[in-house]
Design an enzyme around this catalytic site. Structure first.
Site, PDB file in Angstrom:
ATOM      1  N   LYS A 205       0.862  -1.189   0.000  1.00  0.00           N
ATOM      2  CA  LYS A 205       0.000   0.000   0.000  1.00  0.00           C
ATOM      3  C   LYS A 205       0.900   1.241   0.000  1.00  0.00           C
ATOM      4  CE  LYS A 205      -3.883   1.995   2.661  1.00  0.00           C
ATOM      5  NZ  LYS A 205      -4.761   1.837   3.844  1.00  0.00           N
TER       6      LYS A 205
ATOM      7  N   SER B 116      -9.791   1.977   2.938  1.00  0.00           N
ATOM      8  CA  SER B 116      -8.897   2.726   2.080  1.00  0.00           C
ATOM      9  C   SER B 116      -7.876   1.871   1.344  1.00  0.00           C
ATOM     10  CB  SER B 116      -8.159   3.771   2.916  1.00  0.00           C
ATOM     11  OG  SER B 116      -7.322   3.135   3.876  1.00  0.00           O
TER      12      SER B 116
ATOM     13  N   SER C 149     -10.019  -0.398   7.173  1.00  0.00           N
ATOM     14  CA  SER C 149      -9.458  -0.309   5.816  1.00  0.00           C
ATOM     15  C   SER C 149      -8.746  -1.540   5.287  1.00  0.00           C
ATOM     16  CB  SER C 149      -8.513   0.876   5.719  1.00  0.00           C
ATOM     17  OG  SER C 149      -9.269   2.049   5.581  1.00  0.00           O
TER      18      SER C 149
HETATM   19  N1  GLN Z   1     -13.244   4.349   6.425  1.00  0.00           N
HETATM   20  C1  GLN Z   1     -12.651   4.808   7.627  1.00  0.00           C
HETATM   21  C2  GLN Z   1     -12.226   6.256   7.473  1.00  0.00           C
HETATM   22  O1  GLN Z   1     -12.518   6.808   6.477  1.00  0.00           O
HETATM   23  C3  GLN Z   1     -11.475   3.943   7.985  1.00  0.00           C
HETATM   24  C4  GLN Z   1     -10.272   4.214   7.179  1.00  0.00           C
HETATM   25  C5  GLN Z   1      -9.102   3.370   7.560  1.00  0.00           C
HETATM   26  O2  GLN Z   1      -9.246   2.341   8.206  1.00  0.00           O
HETATM   27  N2  GLN Z   1      -7.933   3.832   7.166  1.00  0.00           N
HETATM   28  O3  GLN Z   1     -11.636   6.838   8.314  1.00  0.00           O
END
Ligand code: GLN
Length: 484
Positions: A77, A152, A176
């Site tokens: 990532k 994400s 995410s």
């Molecule tokens: N969807 C959540 C957010 O927007 C979690 C994102 C994540 O785990 N990086 O913060």
């Protein structure tokens, strides 16, 4: 080769069916020919990958000591710093940033002999649940390219689902790793907070961020976790406790295991078809000897509001470093220092990141701190205690991963509806405990994931349960038609 798991590819390398260079070329070709629509890999690193693969082949042919995953390819990532390679975090702010060092996760996987194929697309600074906030454009779901892969870590999920790589790394602050794993039909593990070093992992919300593996199977997740986990003196939140042998536990019997079903998750708000899919998976675990207990997490509905105070508060502080001065995006022709700060940040960050910075700064400002931030922290502690109490009566908790299957691109324009994508995952991050999502069915041709949640340091039990389930089912082997 691309339909194989890491464990199977490792056998192929050991028995000289193919070399690491063959394997690396094969996956690099797939990225080149198949990723135009998906947009999952934003920085392929073919030259570096082939060099690493040649070195792996040489180690093997000379009989030198080999790492646990020697010669096997992986994607990272783009939140992990990679020396000499652009590390953008999905943002215009870091589009011109080449990291001067490797993240600890990257170092450990290199030391295990892995070959880095490139860097994957992601929501900007890991803020999102659909991979639509990336500066590099959205990622598409290989199961249906009109749909999102989740976020994400959407690039990592789409790439592994399309078998452009056998595995990838992700990070999970509020879901995410697990949510994109569910939407793309993968196994994704968020380890306990402190299990894996966050050194060199670009910070979003430091008290919640954790790295983890995104793989086809629980067995592969165990292999990767084995290499990624462990104390790192460079990260003061990484915990100095020993790393168990995760593979040794994979086949342990599930006899007598108590699986808790939180009544707050299995109520009328859960899509009945989703519930049915999860209940038939529970039946598989029951056949293996596990039994069901009903549990309650009375304040779990407060996890989304608490998270959306705490995470933006931490983000507003972490993202203060992007000032256009030392590194990252700088606006052109600033008139003075204030203009430099204001325009660099206004032009460098996208709308979701700005929204979080504003919410976080507001919640931390004097006068509001007690009303929002302190309350959110108190709520967080309450949720932790409720998980602790639940684990006194069950060994693992079963939950959905996502309220829906992969949704269409541009479907959730209102931020609140997007934030609700994470209702089943966020409580776990607030509590710091480990959880794993694994494929357990399909609805309308799209993968469904279920979530296993464990007590602190319970990774072995999660991997063991998921592995036993995967030996009884074939959902994890499904590959989207165009990518077989
Ligand atoms: N969807 C959540 C957010 O927007 C979690 C994102 C994540 O785990 N990086 O913060």
């Amino acid at each position: 080769m691309h339909t194989h798991t890491l464990a199977q590819l490792a056998e192929g390398l050991a028995s000289k069916k193919f070399s690491s260079v063959d394997l690396t070329r094969h996956f690099l070709n797939r990225i080149q020919s198949l990723d135009a629509t998906l947009n999952s890999v934003i920085t392929p690193t073919p030259e570096q990958a082939l060099k690493q693969a040649e070195a792996a082949d040489e180690r093997r042919s000379k009989g030198q000591p080999l790492g646990l995953l020697d010669g096997l390819p992986i994607l990272h990532k783009d939140i992990f710093c990679t020396e000499g390679v652009r590390t953008s975090c999905g943002s215009r702010m870091l589009d011109n940033f080449t990291a001067p060092y490797n993240a600890e996760v990257v170092v450990r996987l290199l030391n295990a002999g892995m070959v880095m194929l490139g860097k994957t697309n992601m929501d900007e600074f890991a803020m999102g649940s659909s991979n639509e906030t990336s500066y590099y454009g959205p990622v598409r779901n290989p199961w249906n390219t009109d749909r999102v892969p989740g976020g994400s870590s959407g690039g990592s999920a789409a790439a592994v689902a399309a078998r452009l790589a056998p595995a990838a790394t992700g990070t999970d602050t509020g879901g995410s790793i697990r949510q994109p794993a569910a939407l793309c039909g993968l196994t994704g593990l968020k380890p306990s907070y402190g299990r894996i070093s966050r050194w060199g992992m670009i910070a979003f919300a430091s008290s919640l961020d954790q790295a983890g593996p995104m793989t086809q199977t629980a067995e592969d997740a165990a292999l990767l976790l084995q290499c990624m986990a462990g104390h790192d003196p460079k990260d003061s939140t990484s915990v100095a406790c020993s790393v168990p042998d995760y593979r040794a536990e994979l086949n342990a019997p599930l006899t007598g295991m108590k699986i808790g079903l939180p009544r707050e998750f299995f109520n009328e708000t859960l899509d009945p078809r989703m519930a049915e899919t999860i209940f038939s998976s529970l039946a598989v675990l029951e056949r293996l000897g596990a039994c069901r207990v009903d549990i309650s997490l009375p304040h779990i509905d407060l996890s989304v509001p608490a998270y959306y105070v705490i995470a933006p508060a931490e983000a507003s502080s972490n993202l203060a470093r992007y000032d256009g001065v030392r590194f990252g995006y700088r606006c052109s022709n600033p008139t003075d220092l204030t203009d430099l700060y204001v325009r660099s940040r206004s032009e460098g960050f996208g709308p979701e990141v700005k929204r979080r910075i504003l919410i976080g700064t507001y919640a931390l400002s004097s006068g509001y701190y007690d009303a929002y931030y302190r309350k959110a922290q108190q709520t967080r502690r309450l949720i932790q205690h409720e998980f602790d109490a639940a684990f006194k009566i069950c060994d693992l908790i079963l939950a959905p991963t996502s309220p829906t299957v992969a949704f269409p691109l541009q479907d959730r324009k209102d931020p609140l509806s997007m934030y609700l994508s994470d209702i089943y995952t966020i409580g776990v991050n607030l509590a710091g405990i480990p959880a794993l999502s694994l494929p357990c069915g399909q609805l309308d041709g799209l993968p469904v994931g279920m979530q296993l949640i464990g007590p602190y340091w319970g990774e072995s039990r999660l991997l063991n349960t998921a592995h036993r389930f995967q030996q009884e089912t074939a959902w994890h082997q499904a590959i989207p038609a165009q990518y077989r």
